[in-house]
Every structure is written in structure tokens, then in C-alpha cells.
Design an enzyme around this catalytic site. Structure first.
Site, short mmCIF file in Angstrom:
data_model
loop_
_atom_site.label_atom_id
_atom_site.label_comp_id
_atom_site.label_asym_id
_atom_site.label_seq_id
_atom_site.Cartn_x
_atom_site.Cartn_y
_atom_site.Cartn_z
N GLY A 82 -31.57 -6.39 5.05
CA GLY A 82 -31.93 -5.05 5.47
C GLY A 82 -31.18 -4.72 6.74
O GLY A 82 -30.04 -5.09 6.91
N ASP A 83 -31.81 -4.04 7.67
CA ASP A 83 -31.18 -3.73 8.95
C ASP A 83 -32.16 -3.96 10.07
O ASP A 83 -32.65 -3.01 10.65
CB ASP A 83 -30.74 -2.26 9.00
CG ASP A 83 -29.89 -1.89 7.81
OD1 ASP A 83 -28.85 -2.52 7.65
OD2 ASP A 83 -30.31 -1.00 7.06
N PRO A 84 -32.49 -5.20 10.38
CA PRO A 84 -33.45 -5.38 11.46
C PRO A 84 -32.95 -4.85 12.80
O PRO A 84 -33.71 -4.69 13.73
CB PRO A 84 -33.68 -6.89 11.52
CG PRO A 84 -32.86 -7.49 10.47
CD PRO A 84 -32.00 -6.45 9.85
#
Lengths: 266, 96
Positions: A4-6
Site C-alpha cells: 500500500g502506501d504507509p
């Protein structure tokens, strides 16, 4: 950034305890992001501006390979895209969009239209429904500090400022205000009928999600309206909103409806 | 293409249908709720830091405020269909 895009930052409303019931409203509400897009070759600023404008309105979007929804072409609303700055191959823009719009995919598609390709470099959410980066926004560290201040000294003034009532989540959906006597019936799952209404907001249409509120401004339930504002004003009886999700605990207001006396019970 | 109005740009007005008083004995105005009630029906406008996922941040809030339930309104990493391993480089405990 494998998972994802933490690294994404910004507005993340978090509901506590009973307020988790209003999350469905926030999940489906519009978002605003500020995004850094990295182009794969230099493009004149006017052209970028023109292409970004083309992406306003309704767009088609296929969710990315690693998505949590079915990868079917979907239509998404882009309310606005404003170009903020171009620095070489980096493009900074602000986008207001419908829930479920993939910004990573949007930048990819913008790159395709530009012909050079592009990817998302950085992303920050600046709005989730009614919540923005304003004075009531708080960081984890501040929250921890204010909470321990409260538990140590008993001074609740700091933490009070940042724990917002759940009604704040309902700011953008139309509201119907009801009499005290109708509140407990709604809490028990009854549908809202015309006599219970004291006031309501404009632009309500059948099937719109509305919030049923007390006159003190407390949220009672989420409901689907069955008539328009104009119709509701004229109605003397009949159901005007079907209760979908009760938010207030039963018994907060007194029970005022009549029950039939059963045979054998005096 | 015609511009679509964002939900936060729509203005609504209040119309009165009937006049009625509310009894101060029951319920509270949202801004006058006692602190414990406020936490029970509370929402936080968190500025998420880079690093942890939305999910992790939510569980930290649960620990910090000692609440039983918490949920976030829309993850900031929507492309994440998979979980992520706990043996990552980041600490998973609440910031202390």
C-alpha cells in the site's frame, strides 16, 4: 513502498466506541488530496494544465492490480484538479474526488494522456468528508500528551478540544430535527413519520442519506429519506425517512409512544 | 466538461415545520457532553504520520485513550489488499 502506501499522510478521522457507527458516512464521503506527480519527461506547463482540466468531471478508472475491490472499470467523480506548481518533472496538484478514487492510478492515467508516463511521488490527504487540516486536527504525540495531562492533573480542557462529538462527522449530510417525544421510538428502530419533524434542511430527495437529530443537535440515527424537503413540509402523516442505523442508545430520552394493552394484563 | 460540485460546496438551509421546545432533562448538547460521554461518542481528526498504516495508527489510539472500540474513516492506503508482516522495521508499540 511495497505494501500500500504507509508513507501517505494527512487527515484520518478516527471514531471511538459508539461513534464507530458513523464511519460508514465517512467511508463514502468525498476526499481531497495534495499530490506530487513525477513525470517521466519534461512537458510544458500549459499542456499539463490542459490535461489536468480534462480529468475533471466523470472519469473511468480500473482499480490497480493490488486492490481491495473487484478490478472492474468504474466511474468516479473528480470535483476539481488544481495545478499548484511545476518544478521540472515534478508536478504538485490538489484534487477533490469521490470516495474510492485511486490517486496512484489517476497520476498514471494522466501520464498516459500526456504521452510521457508519470507516477505518484508523494501524497497527503487534506480532507475526508467534513474533516480538514484545521485547528482541531491533532497528531499522535499531541493526543498522547493531552490525554496524560488529563489523567495526571484532571484538567480536561486540552483533551476536550480535540475529541470531537460524532455529530461533526455528519456535517455534510442533510439533517432532520425531531421532537423529544419521537426520539426513543427512533432509537428502538421505528421509521420517522411526519408529525415528529420540527425542522429540516433543504435539498432532501427520496433515497438521500439523512441524519435524524434532536433539537439539542444530538445524532439519533441515520436514515434514508422517502420524500423531498418540500413534500415533507406539507405532509401531515406517513413515513418520511426509513431508519438505517441507530446512533443513540435506547433510553436516553423517555419513551412516549402508546402500547396496546394485552389481554390479561391490567 | 461540466464541473461537478463537491459535497462540501453544497449549501443547505434550514426550514421550520413545527415549533417545539426541548426538555433540558434529557440528553446533552454535543459540545456540553461530560468528558466520559464525549469519549464514548467521540471522533478524532488525526493527522496521520508517515510510516505506520492507518490500521496500526487506529490500534495505537485505542491503547492511548484506553477505549474498547475504534475505527478509521477511510484508509489512507487503499491499494493495500494484503496484510503486512509484523516483523517489519517499524516499532508496533504505541509511542511513549
Amino acid at each position: 513502498m511495497g505494501w500500500g502506501d504507509p508513507k501517505v499522510t494527512g487527515v484520518l478521522p478516527i471514531a471511538l466506541n459508539e461513534a464507530t457507527k458513523v464511519i460508514q458516512v465517512l467511508l463514502t464521503s468525498g476526499k481531497e488530496y495534495v499530490c506530487v506527480m513525477r513525470l517521466h519527461s519534461e512537458v510544458p506547463e500549459e499542456r499539463i494544465k490542459k490535461v489536468l482540466e480534462e480529468f475533471q468531471g466523470l472519469i473511468y478508472q480500473r482499480p490497480p492490480v493490488r486492490a481491495s475491490v473487484k478490478r472492474r472499470l468504474r466511474v468516479r467523480k473528480i470535483y476539481y484538479i488544481d495545478l499548484l506548481e511545476v518544478d521540472g518533472r515534478n508536478v504538485l496538484f490538489k484534487v477533490g474526488c469521490e470516495a474510492g478514487t485511486y490517486i496512484r492510478k489517476l497520476t498514471h492515467d494522466i501520464g498516459e494522456v500526456l504521452g510521457c508516463g508519470a507516477h505518484m511521488q508523494e501524497l497527503r490527504r487534506t480532507r475526508a468528508g467534513p474533516f480538514t487540516e484545521d485547528e482541531d486536527s491533532i497528531t499522535l504525540h499531541e493526543l498522547y500528551y493531552y490525554y496524560s495531562k488529563w489523567t495526571e492533573t484532571g484538567d480536561e480542557s486540552l483533551i476536550r478540544k480535540f475529541i470531537l462529538p460524532m455529530e461533526r462527522a455528519l456535517t455534510l449530510i442533510p439533517k432532520i430535527y425531531i421532537r423529544d417525544s419521537a426520539v426513543d421510538a427512533i432509537c428502538h428502530g421505528a421509521h420517522l413519520t411526519a408529525p415528529g419533524v420540527t425542522s429540516l434542511e433543504t435539498k432532501i430527495k427520496p433515497k438521500t442519506l439523512v441524519a435524524i437529530m434532536t433539537q439539542k443537535g444530538e445524532a439519533v440515527a441515520l436514515a434514508k429519506a422517502t420524500a423531498t424537503t418540500e413534500q415533507i413540509i406539507k405532509m401531515k402523516h406517513g413515513i418520511i425517512a426509513k431508519t438505517e442505523r441507530v446512533l443513540m442508545p435506547r433510553g436516553t430520552y423517555p419513551k412516549k409512544w402508546k402500547t396496546k394493552k394485552r389481554a390479561g394484563v391490567s | 466538461m461540466q464541473r461537478i460540485k463537491a459535497p462540501w460546496e453544497i449549501k443547505r438551509e434550514l426550514v421550520i415545520k413545527a415549533e417545539e421546545e426541548t426538555d433540558p432533562k434529557y440528553g446533552y448538547k454535543p459540545e456540553e457532553r461530560p468528558i466520559n460521554e464525549l469519549i464514548k461518542f467521540g471522533i478524532i481528526n488525526l493527522d496521520k504520520p508517515p510510516g505506520p498504516s492507518s490500521h496500526e495508527v487506529t490500534s495505537w489510539i485505542k491503547k492511548i485513550l484506553k477505549v474498547g472500540h475504534a475505527g478509521h474513516g477511510g484508509t489512507l492506503e487503499p491499494s493495500n489488499g494484503l496484510g503486512r508482516s509484523q516483523s517489519d522495521w517499524r516499532p508496533t508499540d504505541s509511542p511513549k
